[in-house]
Scaffold this active site. Structure first.
Site, short mmCIF file in Angstrom:
data_model
loop_
_atom_site.label_atom_id
_atom_site.label_comp_id
_atom_site.label_asym_id
_atom_site.label_seq_id
_atom_site.Cartn_x
_atom_site.Cartn_y
_atom_site.Cartn_z
N HIS A 1 0.82 -1.21 0.00
CA HIS A 1 0.00 0.00 0.00
C HIS A 1 0.86 1.26 0.00
CE1 HIS A 1 -3.85 -1.97 0.32
NE2 HIS A 1 -3.45 -2.68 1.36
N ARG B 1 6.94 -6.13 3.38
CA ARG B 1 5.67 -6.69 2.95
C ARG B 1 5.59 -6.57 1.44
NH1 ARG B 1 -0.30 -4.82 5.03
NH2 ARG B 1 0.32 -2.82 4.09
#
Length: 254
Positions: A46, A71
């Protein structure tokens, strides 16, 4: 061989306090890595972050107290392989729904015959070929955390936690709250109750639980419930709050 201090700590039951990093900057990572946190989550799911930028952020983290965790954008073997070669030792794999997906995440980080990781002879991970026993020891120093974010994943929690090579199970409160019908309300009592239950189940399985929350009260609550790796804020959140507070101090003097 670089030692995975984060993996050793959670395996020994030592609380690891972390911070989320989404600014996609090697400069901010260098500052944050020296701030005293145990781990720093470098996000590519994100945030506008990609491999060359992450590479420089990993370099910037060297010498700091915070172990870098990456991530990736998805549970993708090819993407994970590239980050492994860049020197990532700990991964937070998003949106793991069941045991098979957890096994896929682990397999992506292991060389054959235990997995599917591709061979590279002189990557940053092996200090450009200078770590002679790298291939024999790589799995030992690799940590795989899987992220559960839905009611479906909660339904498979024990199976996921039991997968060999899954070193920790991270609860994503934002997506979980959305899936439960409380979009944008990760602190809703029903969501908190579901998280409390999940933490207890993870611990009962003999695995290690983690979470992210910028709410200090909730962070301390989840730690008391058994979370062993806990992110207590984000670089974006700190910048927003601190910059607004400073501006307001001068625009609205007491």
């Amino acid at each position: 061989m670089p030692i995975n201090t984060f993996k050793r700590a959670i395996m020994e039951g030592r609380q690891q306090i972390g911070l989320w990093s989404s600014l996609s900057s090697n400069i901010s990572v260098e500052i944050l890595a020296g701030s005293g946190f145990d781990w720093l989550l470098i996000d590519t799911e994100h945030s506008p972050n990609d491999l060359p930028m992450v590479f420089s952020q990993l370099q910037a983290a060297v010498g700091g107290t915070a172990h870098p965790i990456v991530r990736p954008p998805w549970n993708d073997m090819v993407v994970i392989k590239r980050y492994l070669d860049a020197g990532v030792q700990t991964f937070l794999i998003p949106y793991v729904q069941n045991a098979e997906e957890a096994r896929q995440a682990v397999a992506a980080t292991r060389y054959p015959p235990d997995g599917l990781r591709g061979f590279a002879s002189a990557s940053r991970a092996s200090r450009f070929g200078r770590v002679k026993d790298y291939y024999a020891r790589a799995a030992e120093e690799t940590c795989v955390l899987v992220q559960i974010e839905t009611r479906e994943a909660l339904g498979h929690l024990e199976e996921i936690a039991a997968v060999p090579g899954v070193d920790g199970v991270f609860i994503g409160p934002g997506d979980l709250s959305a899936d439960m019908g409380y979009l944008g309300q990760p602190g809703h009592p029903d969501v908190t109750a579901a998280i409390d239950d999940a933490i207890g189940r993870i611990v009962a399985c003999g695995n290690r639980a983690g979470i992210l929350t910028g709410d200090e009260t909730l962070a301390r609550h989840f730690i008391e419930k058994g979370c062993i790796f806990t992110a207590v804020g984000s670089d974006v959140g700190l910048l927003v709050k601190s910059s607004e507070a400073l501006a307001n101090k001068f625009r609205n003097p007491a």
